[in-house]
Design a protein around this motif. Structure first.
Motif, PDB file in Angstrom:
ATOM      1  N   GLU A  25      -8.769  -3.805   3.120  1.00 32.37           N
ATOM      2  CA  GLU A  25      -7.924  -2.871   2.374  1.00 32.37           C
ATOM      3  C   GLU A  25      -8.694  -2.272   1.187  1.00 32.37           C
ATOM      4  O   GLU A  25      -8.611  -1.071   0.925  1.00 32.37           O
ATOM      5  CB  GLU A  25      -6.667  -3.576   1.868  1.00 32.37           C
ATOM      6  N   GLU A  26      -9.445  -3.093   0.499  1.00 29.91           N
ATOM      7  CA  GLU A  26     -10.241  -2.609  -0.634  1.00 29.91           C
ATOM      8  C   GLU A  26     -11.348  -1.661  -0.166  1.00 29.91           C
ATOM      9  O   GLU A  26     -11.636  -0.663  -0.821  1.00 29.91           O
ATOM     10  CB  GLU A  26     -10.844  -3.779  -1.412  1.00 29.91           C
ATOM     11  N   LYS A  27     -11.936  -1.956   0.982  1.00 27.46           N
ATOM     12  CA  LYS A  27     -12.967  -1.074   1.548  1.00 27.46           C
ATOM     13  C   LYS A  27     -12.389   0.297   1.877  1.00 27.46           C
ATOM     14  O   LYS A  27     -13.008   1.327   1.603  1.00 27.46           O
ATOM     15  CB  LYS A  27     -13.590  -1.692   2.796  1.00 27.46           C
ATOM     16  N   ARG A  28     -11.186   0.304   2.452  1.00 30.48           N
ATOM     17  CA  ARG A  28     -10.522   1.576   2.768  1.00 30.48           C
ATOM     18  C   ARG A  28     -10.205   2.339   1.487  1.00 30.48           C
ATOM     19  O   ARG A  28     -10.431   3.545   1.396  1.00 30.48           O
ATOM     20  CB  ARG A  28      -9.254   1.333   3.581  1.00 30.48           C
ATOM     21  N   GLU A  29      -9.677   1.617   0.501  1.00 27.85           N
ATOM     22  CA  GLU A  29      -9.357   2.242  -0.779  1.00 27.85           C
ATOM     23  C   GLU A  29     -10.622   2.827  -1.420  1.00 27.85           C
ATOM     24  O   GLU A  29     -10.611   3.962  -1.925  1.00 27.85           O
ATOM     25  CB  GLU A  29      -8.722   1.221  -1.724  1.00 27.85           C
ATOM     26  N   GLN A  30     -11.696   2.069  -1.387  1.00 26.27           N
ATOM     27  CA  GLN A  30     -12.954   2.526  -1.969  1.00 26.27           C
ATOM     28  C   GLN A  30     -13.448   3.794  -1.262  1.00 26.27           C
ATOM     29  O   GLN A  30     -13.870   4.752  -1.906  1.00 26.27           O
ATOM     30  CB  GLN A  30     -14.010   1.423  -1.861  1.00 26.27           C
ATOM     31  N   LYS A  31     -13.348   3.809   0.052  1.00 25.21           N
ATOM     32  CA  LYS A  31     -13.791   4.965   0.831  1.00 25.21           C
ATOM     33  C   LYS A  31     -12.965   6.203   0.472  1.00 25.21           C
ATOM     34  O   LYS A  31     -13.517   7.282   0.243  1.00 25.21           O
ATOM     35  CB  LYS A  31     -13.678   4.673   2.325  1.00 25.21           C
ATOM     36  N   VAL A  32     -11.659   6.048   0.392  1.00 28.59           N
ATOM     37  CA  VAL A  32     -10.772   7.167   0.058  1.00 28.59           C
ATOM     38  C   VAL A  32     -11.075   7.689  -1.345  1.00 28.59           C
ATOM     39  O   VAL A  32     -11.181   8.894  -1.575  1.00 28.59           O
ATOM     40  CB  VAL A  32      -9.285   6.757   0.185  1.00 28.59           C
ATOM     41  N   LEU A  33     -11.230   6.762  -2.295  1.00 26.03           N
ATOM     42  CA  LEU A  33     -11.513   7.161  -3.677  1.00 26.03           C
ATOM     43  C   LEU A  33     -12.862   7.867  -3.784  1.00 26.03           C
ATOM     44  O   LEU A  33     -12.994   8.870  -4.493  1.00 26.03           O
ATOM     45  CB  LEU A  33     -11.470   5.951  -4.601  1.00 26.03           C
ATOM     46  N   ARG A  34     -13.858   7.356  -3.091  1.00 29.13           N
ATOM     47  CA  ARG A  34     -15.181   7.991  -3.122  1.00 29.13           C
ATOM     48  C   ARG A  34     -15.131   9.390  -2.522  1.00 29.13           C
ATOM     49  O   ARG A  34     -15.740  10.323  -3.051  1.00 29.13           O
ATOM     50  CB  ARG A  34     -16.201   7.134  -2.366  1.00 29.13           C
ATOM     51  N   GLU A  35     -14.417   9.549  -1.417  1.00 28.33           N
ATOM     52  CA  GLU A  35     -14.300  10.874  -0.798  1.00 28.33           C
ATOM     53  C   GLU A  35     -13.589  11.845  -1.726  1.00 28.33           C
ATOM     54  O   GLU A  35     -13.982  13.007  -1.845  1.00 28.33           O
ATOM     55  CB  GLU A  35     -13.565  10.767   0.537  1.00 28.33           C
ATOM     56  N   GLU A  36     -12.557  11.371  -2.404  1.00 28.79           N
ATOM     57  CA  GLU A  36     -11.827  12.204  -3.357  1.00 28.79           C
ATOM     58  C   GLU A  36     -12.751  12.598  -4.526  1.00 28.79           C
ATOM     59  O   GLU A  36     -12.748  13.733  -4.979  1.00 28.79           O
ATOM     60  CB  GLU A  36     -10.603  11.451  -3.874  1.00 28.79           C
ATOM     61  N   TYR A  37     -13.546  11.644  -4.986  1.00 25.51           N
ATOM     62  CA  TYR A  37     -14.476  11.907  -6.083  1.00 25.51           C
ATOM     63  C   TYR A  37     -15.516  12.945  -5.665  1.00 25.51           C
ATOM     64  O   TYR A  37     -15.776  13.912  -6.395  1.00 25.51           O
ATOM     65  CB  TYR A  37     -15.163  10.613  -6.517  1.00 25.51           C
ATOM     66  N   ILE A  38     -16.105  12.770  -4.503  1.00 28.34           N
ATOM     67  CA  ILE A  38     -17.125  13.706  -4.017  1.00 28.34           C
ATOM     68  C   ILE A  38     -16.534  15.100  -3.845  1.00 28.34           C
ATOM     69  O   ILE A  38     -17.154  16.097  -4.212  1.00 28.34           O
ATOM     70  CB  ILE A  38     -17.755  13.198  -2.705  1.00 28.34           C
ATOM     71  N   SER A  39     -15.338  15.181  -3.316  1.00 23.96           N
ATOM     72  CA  SER A  39     -14.663  16.465  -3.157  1.00 23.96           C
ATOM     73  C   SER A  39     -14.454  17.142  -4.505  1.00 23.96           C
ATOM     74  O   SER A  39     -14.674  18.358  -4.646  1.00 23.96           O
ATOM     75  CB  SER A  39     -13.319  16.259  -2.457  1.00 23.96           C
ATOM     76  N   SER A  40     -14.067  16.370  -5.484  1.00 26.96           N
ATOM     77  CA  SER A  40     -13.854  16.895  -6.833  1.00 26.96           C
ATOM     78  C   SER A  40     -15.156  17.418  -7.440  1.00 26.96           C
ATOM     79  O   SER A  40     -15.182  18.493  -8.046  1.00 26.96           O
ATOM     80  CB  SER A  40     -13.255  15.796  -7.718  1.00 26.96           C
ATOM     81  N   VAL A  41     -16.233  16.681  -7.253  1.00 25.42           N
ATOM     82  CA  VAL A  41     -17.532  17.100  -7.783  1.00 25.42           C
ATOM     83  C   VAL A  41     -17.994  18.379  -7.096  1.00 25.42           C
ATOM     84  O   VAL A  41     -18.476  19.317  -7.742  1.00 25.42           O
ATOM     85  CB  VAL A  41     -18.584  15.974  -7.623  1.00 25.42           C
ATOM     86  N   ARG A  42     -17.825  18.454  -5.791  1.00 24.76           N
ATOM     87  CA  ARG A  42     -18.231  19.653  -5.045  1.00 24.76           C
ATOM     88  C   ARG A  42     -17.442  20.882  -5.493  1.00 24.76           C
ATOM     89  O   ARG A  42     -17.994  21.972  -5.659  1.00 24.76           O
ATOM     90  CB  ARG A  42     -18.040  19.439  -3.548  1.00 24.76           C
ATOM     91  N   LYS A  43     -16.133  20.701  -5.684  1.00 19.25           N
ATOM     92  CA  LYS A  43     -15.287  21.806  -6.123  1.00 19.25           C
ATOM     93  C   LYS A  43     -15.724  22.291  -7.508  1.00 19.25           C
ATOM     94  O   LYS A  43     -15.833  23.496  -7.745  1.00 19.25           O
ATOM     95  CB  LYS A  43     -13.827  21.364  -6.157  1.00 19.25           C
ATOM     96  N   SER A  44     -16.002  21.365  -8.393  1.00 15.28           N
ATOM     97  CA  SER A  44     -16.451  21.705  -9.738  1.00 15.28           C
ATOM     98  C   SER A  44     -17.789  22.435  -9.697  1.00 15.28           C
ATOM     99  O   SER A  44     -17.981  23.451 -10.379  1.00 15.28           O
ATOM    100  CB  SER A  44     -16.567  20.433 -10.583  1.00 15.28           C
ATOM    101  N   LEU A  45     -18.713  21.943  -8.894  1.00 18.82           N
ATOM    102  CA  LEU A  45     -20.021  22.578  -8.770  1.00 18.82           C
ATOM    103  C   LEU A  45     -19.885  23.997  -8.211  1.00 18.82           C
ATOM    104  O   LEU A  45     -20.511  24.936  -8.710  1.00 18.82           O
ATOM    105  CB  LEU A  45     -20.935  21.745  -7.871  1.00 18.82           C
TER     106      LEU A  45
END
Length: 77
Positions: A25-45
């Motif tokens: 469950e923590e691995k899934r949560e980590q994956k989702v959070l990381r994908e959300e973070y990367i998406s946010s960084v890409r949008k900002s860039l």
């Protein structure tokens, strides 16, 4: 940008994974959070790149045509 709570949680999970094993469950949560973070960084860039105007030494706008078209398309939406 991601909320401070989500960034803190990403860091918490990262630290935990270095010390022990994450649950599935923590691995899934980590994956989702990381994908959300990367998406946010890409949008900002992307937004930062679309706000750039390139000018040569003589003051002439030399912004690449592809970037100019992307700016125009963003204004239409």
């Amino acid at each position: 940008m991601l909320s401070k709570e989500k960034i803190d949680r990403i860091n918490e999970l990262s630290q935990k994974s270095k010390v022990s094993t994450l649950t599935e469950e923590e691995k899934r949560e980590q994956k989702v959070l990381r994908e959300e973070y990367i998406s946010s960084v890409r949008k900002s860039l992307k937004n930062n790149l679309l706000s750039i105007k390139i000018v040569d030494e003589e003051g002439q706008d030399v912004t690449p045509i592809k970037l100019k078209h992307a700016k125009e398309n963003r204004k239409k939406h």
